[in-house]
Write a protein that holds these residues in place. Structure first.
Motif, PDB file in Angstrom:
ATOM      1  N   TRP A  87       0.829  -1.209   0.000  1.00 42.06           N
ATOM      2  CA  TRP A  87       0.000   0.000   0.000  1.00 42.06           C
ATOM      3  C   TRP A  87       0.863   1.258   0.000  1.00 42.06           C
ATOM      4  O   TRP A  87       0.565   2.230  -0.707  1.00 42.06           O
ATOM      5  CB  TRP A  87      -0.900  -0.007   1.227  1.00 42.06           C
ATOM      6  CG  TRP A  87      -1.736   1.240   1.325  1.00 42.06           C
ATOM      7  CD1 TRP A  87      -2.912   1.501   0.684  1.00 42.06           C
ATOM      8  CD2 TRP A  87      -1.433   2.398   2.101  1.00 42.06           C
ATOM      9  NE1 TRP A  87      -3.373   2.749   1.019  1.00 42.06           N
ATOM     10  CE2 TRP A  87      -2.485   3.328   1.886  1.00 42.06           C
ATOM     11  CE3 TRP A  87      -0.391   2.747   2.955  1.00 42.06           C
ATOM     12  CZ2 TRP A  87      -2.507   4.578   2.494  1.00 42.06           C
ATOM     13  CZ3 TRP A  87      -0.402   3.984   3.569  1.00 42.06           C
ATOM     14  CH2 TRP A  87      -1.449   4.892   3.345  1.00 42.06           C
ATOM     15  N   THR A  90       2.454   1.728  -3.515  1.00 46.61           N
ATOM     16  CA  THR A  90       1.439   2.135  -4.489  1.00 46.61           C
ATOM     17  C   THR A  90       0.981   3.575  -4.266  1.00 46.61           C
ATOM     18  O   THR A  90       0.746   4.325  -5.227  1.00 46.61           O
ATOM     19  CB  THR A  90       0.231   1.191  -4.407  1.00 46.61           C
ATOM     20  OG1 THR A  90       0.673  -0.155  -4.617  1.00 46.61           O
ATOM     21  CG2 THR A  90      -0.801   1.532  -5.461  1.00 46.61           C
ATOM     22  N   ALA A  91       0.873   3.969  -3.006  1.00 46.20           N
ATOM     23  CA  ALA A  91       0.368   5.308  -2.695  1.00 46.20           C
ATOM     24  C   ALA A  91       1.425   6.393  -2.831  1.00 46.20           C
ATOM     25  O   ALA A  91       1.077   7.579  -2.882  1.00 46.20           O
ATOM     26  CB  ALA A  91      -0.208   5.326  -1.281  1.00 46.20           C
ATOM     27  N   THR A 153       3.859  -5.033  -6.280  1.00 47.50           N
ATOM     28  CA  THR A 153       3.306  -3.827  -6.921  1.00 47.50           C
ATOM     29  C   THR A 153       3.735  -3.711  -8.380  1.00 47.50           C
ATOM     30  O   THR A 153       3.307  -2.779  -9.070  1.00 47.50           O
ATOM     31  CB  THR A 153       3.754  -2.567  -6.157  1.00 47.50           C
ATOM     32  OG1 THR A 153       5.196  -2.522  -6.108  1.00 47.50           O
ATOM     33  CG2 THR A 153       3.227  -2.573  -4.736  1.00 47.50           C
TER      34      THR A 153
END
Length: 221
Positions: A87, A90-91, A153
């Protein structure tokens, strides 16, 4: 006077010789069976004795740790770290930028402090696990979790191969992530586990050495 017939005598000698051979073979088979049974009994005794104690003692502690509850928590925390890392990547940067930073830091052409910090955190995490619980497998899974999360990812990104550009599918991303987690996790676990063992032994040495009282120091001076 009738001439003697040598055939019955030869047959009798042949029969006696065969009986001796059969008796010898029976004795040899019985000796082999008895020796095999004794060897098997000794092997079972060894397996149920020192080998079992070794497997249940130092080997089990080395692989799974001293406390089962802590090992279970560490193993359960590995996928949480993987999801959190995926996360975060990706963020923030995304996989292409992450791959560029790691490659530049590894080659020395474009080093990034974040890569060094992340590597240090991984090694520190493995060292803390080894120092607190001393289990290789929980430490390995704990080290591999963030690496798997960062590598997965790659899914959905566009990569260039000899056949041209293509989008990374989910099976390819999972296979790549498992490979990165396996290779990188072993390296991080080896380094971190070694550091953790040194820290644990150093702490034992400090605890075993009682402090000298202040008044005694003054008298010695």
């Amino acid at each position: 006077m009738r001439p003697s017939n040598p055939v019955p005598a030869a047959l009798h000698r042949t029969k006696s010789t065969l009986e001796l051979l059969v008796t010898g073979l029976r004795w040899l088979v019985a000796a082999l069976v008895s020796g095999t049974r004794r060897l098997g009994a000794r092997s079972v005794a060894v397996v149920h004795g020192p080998v079992t104690r070794l497997a249940r003692g130092p080997v089990a502690t080395l692989l799974f740790g001293r406390r089962a509850a802590v090992s279970v928590v560490l193993v359960a925390f590995a996928p949480v770290l993987a999801l959190l890392t995926a996360w975060t990547v990706t963020a923030t940067t995304g996989y292409p930028a992450l791959e560029h930073r790691v490659a530049g830091t590894w080659a020395g052409t474009d080093p990034h402090a974040a890569v060094f910090v992340g590597s240090a955190l991984l090694v520190g995490l493995a060292a803390a696990s080894a120092a607190g619980n001393a289990g290789v497998l929980p430490t390995l899974l704990l080290s591999a979790g963030p690496l798997f999360g960062a590598a997965v990812t790659r899914y959905g990104t566009v990569v260039t191969t000899h056949a041209g550009e293509r989008v990374v599918s989910l099976p390819d991303a999972l296979a790549f992530a498992f490979g990165v987690a396996a290779a990188g996790g072993v390296v991080v676990c080896a380094v971190g586990y070694g550091l953790g063992v040194l820290v644990r032994r150093g702490a034992r040495t400090v605890r075993a050495d009682p402090p000298v009282p202040i008044d005694r120091r003054s008298n010695d001076d």
